[in-house]
Scaffold this active site. Sequence first.
Site, short mmCIF file in Angstrom:
data_model
loop_
_atom_site.label_atom_id
_atom_site.label_comp_id
_atom_site.label_asym_id
_atom_site.label_seq_id
_atom_site.Cartn_x
_atom_site.Cartn_y
_atom_site.Cartn_z
N HIS A 1 0.87 -1.17 0.00
CA HIS A 1 0.00 0.00 0.00
C HIS A 1 0.90 1.22 0.00
CE1 HIS A 1 -3.61 2.37 0.79
NE2 HIS A 1 -2.81 3.14 1.49
N CYS A 2 0.87 2.00 -1.05
CA CYS A 2 1.73 3.17 -1.18
C CYS A 2 1.06 4.37 -0.55
CB CYS A 2 2.03 3.44 -2.66
SG CYS A 2 3.12 4.84 -2.90
#
Length: 164
Positions: free
Chosen positions: A123-124
Site C-alpha cells: 500500500h503506497c
Amino acid sequence: MPQRNGCSSPPSLQQLGAIVYGITSPLCFFLLYLPFNPLALQIVLIVAVALLCFGFVLGGLLLMFLDPSDPRILKKRGQVRAANEAGVSQENLLWCTICVSFVDPTSLHCKYCDKCVVRLDHHCKYVNSCIGRRNYRQTIHFYAQYNFSICRRNARYIVVRVRE
C-alpha cells in the site's frame, strides 16, 4: 467503506507531501535556477523540464485514479448463481471473509483500503492506493519519473557549484 482509489479521502500525510513536492520542485527550478542561464539553454531546459513534469504529474494522477481492486469480486449471491449458470468455474477462486466475496487466488486483502487486490505488492502512502497487478506498470513509471526528477535536481546543484 473501502477506498475506491488514491483520490478518496482521507489523504495521507505522505500523499500531501508528494503533491507539494510535485508542485514546488518545478516552480523552484523555473524561478530560482532558469533565469541565470543563457537564453538558448533556457529554451532547452524549459522544454525538457516541462516534459518531465508533465510525465511525473500524469503518472501520479493516473496511479491515484486507477482502482487496483480485484475485478472478480462477486458481492451478491445472485451474481454467484449467475456465474454458476454461465459456466464460470469457482474452483480457481478463493473466498475472502472480509470482502464476503470470491476473489482471485493471488489476491490479498489490504487493511488500509479494505479491499482485495490481485498480486498486492504494498500500500503506497504517497499515492494513497494499493499497488498490484492492475497498476504495477504505472507505479514503475511514476517511481522512475520521481527518481529522475531527484537526479535532475541534484545535477542542477552540481552545475551551480562547478560554476562558482
